[in-house]
Design a protein around this motif. Structure first.
Motif, PDB file in Angstrom:
ATOM      1  N   GLU A  25     -28.888  58.745  89.893  1.00 30.85           N
ATOM      2  CA  GLU A  25     -29.032  59.709  88.616  1.00 30.85           C
ATOM      3  C   GLU A  25     -27.752  60.701  88.777  1.00 30.85           C
ATOM      4  OE1 GLU A  25     -31.669  58.775  90.908  1.00 30.85           O
ATOM      5  OE2 GLU A  25     -32.606  57.866  88.927  1.00 30.85           O
ATOM      6  N   LYS A  26     -27.453  60.742  90.365  1.00 30.75           N
ATOM      7  CA  LYS A  26     -26.289  62.792  90.517  1.00 30.75           C
ATOM      8  C   LYS A  26     -25.195  61.766  89.861  1.00 30.75           C
ATOM      9  CE  LYS A  26     -27.721  64.175  94.654  1.00 30.75           C
ATOM     10  NZ  LYS A  26     -28.409  64.087  95.998  1.00 30.75           N
ATOM     11  N   ARG A  27     -24.877  60.047  90.022  1.00 30.60           N
ATOM     12  CA  ARG A  27     -23.442  59.706  89.890  1.00 30.60           C
ATOM     13  C   ARG A  27     -23.359  59.906  88.097  1.00 30.60           C
ATOM     14  NH1 ARG A  27     -22.269  53.695  89.935  1.00 30.60           N
ATOM     15  NH2 ARG A  27     -23.363  53.655  88.690  1.00 30.60           N
ATOM     16  N   ASP A  28     -24.298  59.818  87.498  1.00 31.13           N
ATOM     17  CA  ASP A  28     -25.173  59.523  86.071  1.00 31.13           C
ATOM     18  C   ASP A  28     -24.598  61.405  84.921  1.00 31.13           C
ATOM     19  OD1 ASP A  28     -25.114  57.995  83.788  1.00 31.13           O
ATOM     20  OD2 ASP A  28     -27.158  58.574  83.750  1.00 31.13           O
ATOM     21  N   ARG A  29     -25.179  61.564  86.220  1.00 34.01           N
ATOM     22  CA  ARG A  29     -24.429  62.894  85.242  1.00 34.01           C
ATOM     23  C   ARG A  29     -23.689  63.823  86.134  1.00 34.01           C
ATOM     24  NH1 ARG A  29     -30.283  66.260  86.075  1.00 34.01           N
ATOM     25  NH2 ARG A  29     -31.679  65.390  85.930  1.00 34.01           N
ATOM     26  N   GLU A  89     -13.571  65.671  79.640  1.00 31.52           N
ATOM     27  CA  GLU A  89     -12.681  64.755  78.783  1.00 31.52           C
ATOM     28  C   GLU A  89     -12.320  64.968  77.494  1.00 31.52           C
ATOM     29  OE1 GLU A  89     -12.887  60.965  80.873  1.00 31.52           O
ATOM     30  OE2 GLU A  89     -12.439  62.001  82.616  1.00 31.52           O
ATOM     31  N   GLU A  90     -13.417  65.574  76.669  1.00 29.20           N
ATOM     32  CA  GLU A  90     -13.097  64.930  75.399  1.00 29.20           C
ATOM     33  C   GLU A  90     -12.764  66.757  74.527  1.00 29.20           C
ATOM     34  OE1 GLU A  90     -14.487  63.238  72.737  1.00 29.20           O
ATOM     35  OE2 GLU A  90     -13.692  61.829  74.032  1.00 29.20           O
ATOM     36  N   VAL A  91     -13.577  67.530  75.212  1.00 33.43           N
ATOM     37  CA  VAL A  91     -12.888  69.113  75.263  1.00 33.43           C
ATOM     38  C   VAL A  91     -11.242  69.350  75.179  1.00 33.43           C
ATOM     39  CG1 VAL A  91     -13.347  71.046  75.527  1.00 33.43           C
ATOM     40  CG2 VAL A  91     -15.226  69.979  75.222  1.00 33.43           C
ATOM     41  N   LEU A  92     -11.440  68.585  76.343  1.00 38.39           N
ATOM     42  CA  LEU A  92      -9.850  69.093  77.161  1.00 38.39           C
ATOM     43  C   LEU A  92      -9.146  68.132  75.891  1.00 38.39           C
ATOM     44  CD1 LEU A  92      -8.666  70.179  79.320  1.00 38.39           C
ATOM     45  CD2 LEU A  92      -8.064  68.735  80.404  1.00 38.39           C
ATOM     46  N   GLY A  93      -9.670  67.130  75.152  1.00 37.27           N
ATOM     47  CA  GLY A  93      -8.786  66.127  74.670  1.00 37.27           C
ATOM     48  C   GLY A  93      -8.193  66.618  73.269  1.00 37.27           C
ATOM     49  N   TRP A  94      -9.602  67.668  72.583  1.00 37.33           N
ATOM     50  CA  TRP A  94      -9.712  68.118  70.857  1.00 37.33           C
ATOM     51  C   TRP A  94      -9.135  69.485  71.266  1.00 37.33           C
ATOM     52  CZ3 TRP A  94     -10.867  66.330  66.593  1.00 37.33           C
ATOM     53  CH2 TRP A  94     -12.364  65.111  66.870  1.00 37.33           C
ATOM     54  N   ILE A  95      -8.693  69.829  72.505  1.00 37.79           N
ATOM     55  CA  ILE A  95      -7.769  71.187  72.716  1.00 37.79           C
ATOM     56  C   ILE A  95      -6.453  70.906  72.513  1.00 37.79           C
ATOM     57  CG2 ILE A  95      -7.157  73.541  73.867  1.00 37.79           C
ATOM     58  CD1 ILE A  95      -9.921  73.344  74.467  1.00 37.79           C
ATOM     59  N   LEU A  96      -6.022  69.424  74.102  1.00 34.35           N
ATOM     60  CA  LEU A  96      -4.831  69.797  74.341  1.00 34.35           C
ATOM     61  C   LEU A  96      -3.554  68.268  73.424  1.00 34.35           C
ATOM     62  CD1 LEU A  96      -4.370  68.574  77.983  1.00 34.35           C
ATOM     63  CD2 LEU A  96      -3.679  71.007  76.977  1.00 34.35           C
ATOM     64  N   VAL A  97      -4.335  67.450  72.413  1.00 32.99           N
ATOM     65  CA  VAL A  97      -3.686  67.050  71.643  1.00 32.99           C
ATOM     66  C   VAL A  97      -3.652  67.784  70.502  1.00 32.99           C
ATOM     67  CG1 VAL A  97      -4.380  64.769  70.059  1.00 32.99           C
ATOM     68  CG2 VAL A  97      -4.923  64.487  72.347  1.00 32.99           C
ATOM     69  N   ARG A 147     -21.561  61.732  83.081  1.00 29.14           N
ATOM     70  CA  ARG A 147     -21.468  62.859  81.042  1.00 29.14           C
ATOM     71  C   ARG A 147     -20.710  63.742  82.073  1.00 29.14           C
ATOM     72  NH1 ARG A 147     -27.254  63.310  81.899  1.00 29.14           N
ATOM     73  NH2 ARG A 147     -27.315  61.516  81.644  1.00 29.14           N
ATOM     74  N   ARG A 148     -20.506  64.607  82.495  1.00 26.25           N
ATOM     75  CA  ARG A 148     -20.418  66.173  82.673  1.00 26.25           C
ATOM     76  C   ARG A 148     -18.743  65.661  82.687  1.00 26.25           C
ATOM     77  NH1 ARG A 148     -21.297  68.473  87.442  1.00 26.25           N
ATOM     78  NH2 ARG A 148     -23.554  67.652  87.406  1.00 26.25           N
ATOM     79  N   ARG A 149     -18.368  64.833  83.792  1.00 30.18           N
ATOM     80  CA  ARG A 149     -16.589  64.567  83.384  1.00 30.18           C
ATOM     81  C   ARG A 149     -16.165  63.979  81.225  1.00 30.18           C
ATOM     82  NH1 ARG A 149     -16.752  61.045  86.968  1.00 30.18           N
ATOM     83  NH2 ARG A 149     -16.313  58.897  85.336  1.00 30.18           N
TER      84      ARG A 149
END
Length: 99
Positions: free
Chosen positions: A40-44, A53-61, A47-49
């Motif tokens: 469960e820790k690994r899954d969380r 990455e999605e947020v970073l992609g929407w800003i950097l691209v 999910r956070r990572r």
């Protein structure tokens, strides 16, 4: 401690009247915090990572695309030689790499 509450005996000595504070209503007991296993820790973490990455992609691209646009404008447009070279590369790729 700077703001230490006076005890009843100290208040009686100084002549102050202390009022007993009403006892707070019994707050509902919080359930025990669940103990997570390694899966469960690994899954969380995963999910956070992924969200990060999605947020970073929407800003950097868009920022990179805008910087490329500014670079092209600073040079004065795309040089004709570069357009010809790109057309040749695309033509070679469409033929299958054989000249």
């Amino acid at each position: 401690m700077l703001f230490k509450r006076k005890t009843a005996s100290l208040a009686a000595e100084s002549g102050e009247v202390l009022q007993e504070a009403p006892a707070p209503a019994s707050a509902p007991a919080r359930p025990a915090k669940e103990k997570l296993g390694w899966f469960e820790k690994r899954d969380r973490r995963r999910r956070r990572r992924k969200i990060f990455e999605e947020v970073l992609g929407w800003i950097l691209v868009p920022a990179l695309i805008y910087l490329i646009y500014l670079g092209v404008q600073a040079v004065g447009g795309i040089p004709k030689e570069l357009i010809d070279f790109a057309n040749e590369i695309i033509a070679i790729a469409m033929k299958g790499g054989k000249g």
